[in-house]
Design an enzyme around this catalytic site. Structure first.
Site, PDB file in Angstrom:
ATOM      1  N   LYS A 167       0.209  14.140   1.946  1.00  0.00           N
ATOM      2  CA  LYS A 167      -1.236  14.379   1.074  1.00  0.00           C
ATOM      3  C   LYS A 167      -1.211  15.874   0.994  1.00  0.00           C
ATOM      4  O   LYS A 167      -2.277  16.512   0.539  1.00  0.00           O
ATOM      5  CB  LYS A 167      -2.129  13.810   2.237  1.00  0.00           C
ATOM      6  CG  LYS A 167      -1.960  12.266   1.800  1.00  0.00           C
ATOM      7  CD  LYS A 167      -3.322  11.635   2.975  1.00  0.00           C
ATOM      8  CE  LYS A 167      -3.324  10.238   2.926  1.00  0.00           C
ATOM      9  NZ  LYS A 167      -4.216   9.676   1.825  1.00  0.00           N
TER      10      LYS A 167
ATOM     11  N   LYS B 135     -14.651   7.910  -4.540  1.00  0.00           N
ATOM     12  CA  LYS B 135     -15.898   8.108  -3.725  1.00  0.00           C
ATOM     13  C   LYS B 135     -16.442   9.477  -4.200  1.00  0.00           C
ATOM     14  O   LYS B 135     -17.644   9.931  -4.586  1.00  0.00           O
ATOM     15  CB  LYS B 135     -15.717   8.219  -2.214  1.00  0.00           C
ATOM     16  CG  LYS B 135     -15.575   7.003  -1.675  1.00  0.00           C
ATOM     17  CD  LYS B 135     -15.130   7.066  -0.204  1.00  0.00           C
ATOM     18  CE  LYS B 135     -14.119   6.076   0.282  1.00  0.00           C
ATOM     19  NZ  LYS B 135     -13.585   6.442   1.688  1.00  0.00           N
TER      20      LYS B 135
ATOM     21  N   HIS C 124       0.983  -1.079   0.045  1.00  0.00           N
ATOM     22  CA  HIS C 124      -0.005   0.062   0.024  1.00  0.00           C
ATOM     23  C   HIS C 124       0.776   1.254   0.004  1.00  0.00           C
ATOM     24  O   HIS C 124       0.097   2.293   0.154  1.00  0.00           O
ATOM     25  CB  HIS C 124      -0.886   0.165   1.248  1.00  0.00           C
ATOM     26  CG  HIS C 124      -2.271  -0.845   1.031  1.00  0.00           C
ATOM     27  ND1 HIS C 124      -3.215  -0.447   0.643  1.00  0.00           N
ATOM     28  CD2 HIS C 124      -2.317  -2.242   1.700  1.00  0.00           C
ATOM     29  CE1 HIS C 124      -4.292  -1.463   0.593  1.00  0.00           C
ATOM     30  NE2 HIS C 124      -3.643  -2.518   1.034  1.00  0.00           N
TER      31      HIS C 124
ATOM     32  N   LYS D  92      -9.187  13.393   4.357  1.00  0.00           N
ATOM     33  CA  LYS D  92      -8.182  12.243   4.230  1.00  0.00           C
ATOM     34  C   LYS D  92      -7.306  12.391   5.668  1.00  0.00           C
ATOM     35  O   LYS D  92      -7.182  13.327   5.998  1.00  0.00           O
ATOM     36  CB  LYS D  92      -7.262  12.210   3.197  1.00  0.00           C
ATOM     37  CG  LYS D  92      -6.579  13.602   2.803  1.00  0.00           C
ATOM     38  CD  LYS D  92      -5.791  13.658   1.430  1.00  0.00           C
ATOM     39  CE  LYS D  92      -6.690  13.675   0.253  1.00  0.00           C
ATOM     40  NZ  LYS D  92      -6.911  12.476  -0.379  1.00  0.00           N
ATOM     41  N   ARG D  93      -6.675  11.061   5.976  1.00  0.00           N
ATOM     42  CA  ARG D  93      -5.683  11.403   7.047  1.00  0.00           C
ATOM     43  C   ARG D  93      -4.686  12.348   6.775  1.00  0.00           C
ATOM     44  O   ARG D  93      -4.402  12.740   5.697  1.00  0.00           O
ATOM     45  CB  ARG D  93      -4.979   9.896   6.806  1.00  0.00           C
ATOM     46  CG  ARG D  93      -5.606   8.883   7.795  1.00  0.00           C
ATOM     47  CD  ARG D  93      -5.894   9.185   9.147  1.00  0.00           C
ATOM     48  NE  ARG D  93      -4.404   9.720   9.834  1.00  0.00           N
ATOM     49  CZ  ARG D  93      -3.626   8.763  10.117  1.00  0.00           C
ATOM     50  NH1 ARG D  93      -3.777   7.478   9.972  1.00  0.00           N
ATOM     51  NH2 ARG D  93      -2.540   9.239  10.510  1.00  0.00           N
TER      52      ARG D  93
ATOM     53  N   THR E  49      -8.721   6.397  -2.426  1.00  0.00           N
ATOM     54  CA  THR E  49     -10.000   5.783  -2.570  1.00  0.00           C
ATOM     55  C   THR E  49     -11.057   7.029  -2.360  1.00  0.00           C
ATOM     56  O   THR E  49     -12.173   7.044  -3.051  1.00  0.00           O
ATOM     57  CB  THR E  49     -10.451   4.562  -1.797  1.00  0.00           C
ATOM     58  OG1 THR E  49     -10.100   4.951  -0.305  1.00  0.00           O
ATOM     59  CG2 THR E  49      -9.718   3.306  -2.187  1.00  0.00           C
TER      60      THR E  49
HETATM   61  C1  LIG Z   1     -12.388   6.715   1.977  1.00  0.00           C
HETATM   62  C2  LIG Z   1     -11.838   7.246   3.489  1.00  0.00           C
HETATM   63  C3  LIG Z   1     -10.588   7.529   3.537  1.00  0.00           C
HETATM   64  C4  LIG Z   1      -9.343   7.591   2.542  1.00  0.00           C
HETATM   65  O1  LIG Z   1      -9.174   8.665   1.766  1.00  0.00           O
HETATM   66  P1  LIG Z   1      -8.048   9.104   0.864  1.00  0.00           P
HETATM   67  O2  LIG Z   1      -8.447  10.474   0.264  1.00  0.00           O
HETATM   68  O3  LIG Z   1      -7.956   7.851   0.014  1.00  0.00           O
HETATM   69  O4  LIG Z   1      -6.985   9.139   1.749  1.00  0.00           O
HETATM   70  C5  LIG Z   1     -10.051   7.885   4.693  1.00  0.00           C
HETATM   71  N1  LIG Z   1     -11.017   7.990   5.738  1.00  0.00           N
HETATM   72  C6  LIG Z   1     -12.243   7.709   5.593  1.00  0.00           C
HETATM   73  C7  LIG Z   1     -13.317   7.989   6.706  1.00  0.00           C
HETATM   74  C8  LIG Z   1     -12.819   7.313   4.452  1.00  0.00           C
HETATM   75  O5  LIG Z   1     -13.975   6.855   4.120  1.00  0.00           O
END
Ligand SMILES: *Cc1c(COP(=O)(O)O)cnc(C)c1O
Length: 747
Positions: free
Chosen positions: A493, A598, A307, A487-488, A594
């Site tokens: 990022k 979404k 990952h 995101k985290r 991901t």
């Molecule tokens: C999808 C999701 C992530 C991943 O987000 P990225 O932008 O791909 O890092 C992190 N936290 C939550 C709660 C999510 O639903």
């Protein structure tokens, strides 16, 4: 259905909301038990230290296919299903994208009627609950387990052997139902002796008493030796329980263990479950299988998913810790390493290096039959640079499986309005048949459909405004643009890049240049408790938020909302309301993402670097429907290898950038913030800037301005939305799982 069910107790009309919720839960659980279990000779076991599953009531009703029926019944008494969301806690078993991927995958495995279970741990307090105090992140235990949670306590127990003692495990199950189908399970292991009372202040606890602390937290702080050892205890405990379960189930189905691979395939999600390899070897030998055969069997039934290329995230453990905790496993790792050293004269592929450190990823790559990256670019970088010496040895082992997301949660549940619109035009087959979503593309020139897309987005934005007002006491401007970065929090990022843009915008407004339309900057992010710079970035965002939102000259035009405790529940609210999706990692560093998928599926337009799955998204939608900026991954890789980047050169050259960076330590900021933290961030950006924020700043600002300009052509924008929605079909986790099954699991 619900009304009938409740006739045995009390008529629904006489119940409180709380009582109805309890009955709803029991009813839904009963419906799940009426569904069959998915069975097959061969089962896939998905080993993951995290499962970020989200709330389950509504999701389960959707997958049971009875959401509308139940909702109609509730409507008759003036209620609806969404009124009950707040009664349920969100399970805190994950951290970010990796854990959410595991959950989307379990949903798809069950929906495709494949036999596959998840294996993980039952963390009582999860990762942590984030609160903001004095513009800082504070961590608290996240007490999510309720008496009537979705966990089913089972009688299954295994003995897990450590050097000086053994622990007895207890298995809990959560049913995973496929869409209008049958059930698999998520197995979560725990110990009965866990003592929640040892958590004293925030997330602090005594790390030495393993039988009391083993399953308290996901990713306990490992900046000290005790913390590292606790993680090893957790990891071994998880895989030992899982290995024993696999062997027990295979034996029950008639395996003689020589043919174990006909009964089980293991997917190792990142390096945390790596010890499943030596543990399975250990268990097979205990069952009388000889040395070489046990290794061959295990290597033929385990597959590994990588990952990340961030070296600090690829786990390495000092041999001494493994020797001290699990000597019987360490012995097998040494044996595997000796095979490698005999065969290959290349230090870069050794499992145990010259410093006596065990490289878990190397163990995975040597002892599995499949190694996959999670997006095309990521897999290319793995095979061509990061892991190229491994790829030379095993050219056929490496393969790509681009990540995906389940439409059931991220469209049907999160965005009922959009789901209804699409279903109205093309039927609802696309929910399980992702290719069908292509049919919606026929409406690209249908102004009514395009208007509806805008109208739905506006309604979702209003809903989010209400929600954020209630939860954060921040009043968004729904007539403005919703620019979202959720995101985290990690330097790569680059939330700091977005922040510098916000500061720049603020300074412009103060000098009289006002934006043509209000902009709402929405952030959601948790930082690892020991990650100082990440927490300083959160601090800076919260300080800017306080300055801008309280400045009556500026807050008519821009607003910041950094939401507290970003999680799946929050994501389900924010994503359908997003106009602009920020995917701005330093190219080459984001494996896939991901969140990008979404948001795309919900009609957000991406502003991003050519990184991770953004690359594939750009190829599918074409340049007119995505906004790309910044250095490309090969340029970044070159700059990094030359070590030629110096942020101060950029800082000195560009006045706009200099003002934004300097603002971090301005009097205004110091008034609401903490000098140490702000100066730390300021110095880091000017002197180190490890993820090259300043390198891409200018291009980012230009392209982002263009995005906001293009937003004004509403019909054109709606067309971009439609193109994004339709092309998100390629990122259904059903598609990913089809590929995993065809090319790896072969169930
Ligand atoms: C999808 C999701 C992530 C991943 O987000 P990225 O932008 O791909 O890092 C992190 N936290 C939550 C709660 C999510 O639903």
């Amino acid at each position: 259905m619900l009304t009938e069910y409740m006739e045995n107790t009390k008529p629904i009309k006489e119940c409180t909301k709380e009582e109805i919720f309890k009955e709803l839960l029991n009813f839904t659980k009963e419906q799940l038990t009426l569904r069959g279990e998915i069975e097959n000779k061969k089962k896939m076991y998905y080993f993951s230290s995290e499962f970020l599953i989200g709330k389950l009531l509504i999701n389960n009703l959707i997958n049971l296919g009875i959401y509308d029926k139940i909702n109609d019944e509730l409507t008759e008494i003036g209620l609806q299903l969404t009124d009950f969301e707040n009664f349920e806690n969100e399970p805190s078993l994950g951290n970010g994208g990796l854990g959410r991927l595991a959950s989307c995958f379990l949903d798809s495995v069950a929906t495709l009627n494949l036999c596959g279970d998840g294996v993980g741990l039952n963390y009582h307090f999860g990762l942590f609950k984030q609160k903001f105090e004095k513009n800082m992140q504070k961590e608290y235990k996240n007490e999510w387990i309720e008496n009537d949670s979705w966990l089913e306590k089972t009688d299954k127990k295994y003995t897990v052997k450590f050097k000086d003692f053994s622990l007895c495990s207890r298995m809990y199950d959560i049913k995973i139902i496929g869409y209008k189908g049958n059930c698999n399970r998520l197995h979560l292991f725990d110990v009965d002796t866990v003592d929640e009372s040892i958590v004293i202040d925030g997330i602090e606890f005594d790390k030495s008493e393993i039988e009391k602390n083993l399953t308290l937290f996901l990713y306990p702080d490992d900046s000290d030796k005790e913390g590292k050892k606790l993680r090893i205890y957790q990891q071994y405990f998880m895989v030992s329980c899982g290995a024993q379960l696999i062997i027990e189930e295979a034996l029950k189905k008639g395996s003689n263990l020589h043919n174990l691979k006909e009964y089980a395939v293991v997917q190792i999600n990142d390096t945390h479950p790596t010890m499943i390899i030596p543990e399975l070897i250990y268990q097979l030998r205990k069952n009388g299988i000889n040395k070489t055969e046990s290794i061959d069997i295990v290597a033929s039934m385990c597959a590994y998913t990588n990952h990340t290329i961030l070296s600090e995230a690829l786990e390495k453990w000092p041999s001494s810790y493994l020797k001290e905790i699990v000597p019987h496993i360490y012995e097998i790792i040494v044996e595997l390493d000796e095979y490698v050293k005999e065969k290959y004269n290349d230090e870069s592929v050794y499992i145990i290096d010259e410093n006596d450190t065990v490289h878990m990823a190397a163990l995975d790559i040597h002892c599995t039959f499949s190694v996959n990256g999670v997006a095309r670019l990521h897999t290319d970088i793995l095979t061509n640079s990061e892991l190229k010496n491994f790829a030379k040895i095993y050219p056929n082992k490496f393969n790509n499986k681009t990540n995906g997301i389940t439409f059931r949660r991220w469209l049907v549940k999160a965005n009922p309005r959009l789901t209804k619109l699409i279903s109205h035009y093309i039927g609802d087959d696309f929910i399980v048949n992702y290719e069908k979503l292509a049919d919606f593309g026929r409406y690209i020139n249908d102004t009514h459909v395009l208007d509806m897309l805008l109208k739905i987005k506006a309604e979702n934005k209003l809903e989010l405004q209400e929600y954020i007002l209630k939860n954060e006491k921040i009043n968004l401007m729904p007539e403005g643009i919703y620019d979202v970065q959720i995101k985290r929090l990690h330097e790569y990022k680059r939330q700091q890049l977005n922040l510098l843009y916000v500061i720049d915008k603020y300074l412009k407004i103060k000098s009289g240049k006002i934006p043509h339309r209000p902009i709402n900057f929405i952030f959601g992010a948790k930082a690892a408790p020991a990650y100082v710079l990440a927490k300083d970035i959160i601090h800076a965002i919260l300080c800017i938020q306080s300055i801008i939102n309280n400045d009556d000259e500026a807050n008519k035009y821009i607003k910041i909302a950094m939401v507290e405790n970003y999680n799946v529940t929050y994501a389900e609210r924010i994503i359908p309301a997003c106009d602009v999706s920020e995917q701005i990692s330093l190219a080459s560093k984001e494996a896939s993402g991901t969140g990008n998928m979404k948001l795309m599926l919900n009609g957000a337009i991406t502003l991003g670097t050519l990184d991770g799955a953004n690359v594939e998204m750009a190829q599918y939608v074409g340049n007119d429907n995505i906004y790309i900026f910044g250095r490309k991954s090969d340029e970044v890789i070159e700059i990094l290898s030359e070590k030629s980047y110096n942020p101060i050169d950029y800082y000195n050259k560009n006045k706009r950038m200099k003002s934004a960076v300097d603002f971090l330590v301005s009097d205004q900021m110091l008034k609401v913030g903490n000098r140490t933290n702000l100066e730390n961030l300021y110095k880091n950006i000017k002197e180190k800037d490890n993820f090259m924020t300043l390198l891409d700043f200018e291009d980012y600002c230009d392209v982002k301005d263009k995005v906001f300009y293009d937003y004004e052509n509403r019909l054109d924008w709606a067309r971009k939305m439609l193109v994004n929605i339709v092309n998100a079909r390629y990122f259904s986790s059903d598609a990913s799982i089809n590929n995993y099954n065809k090319e790896i699991w072969k169930l």
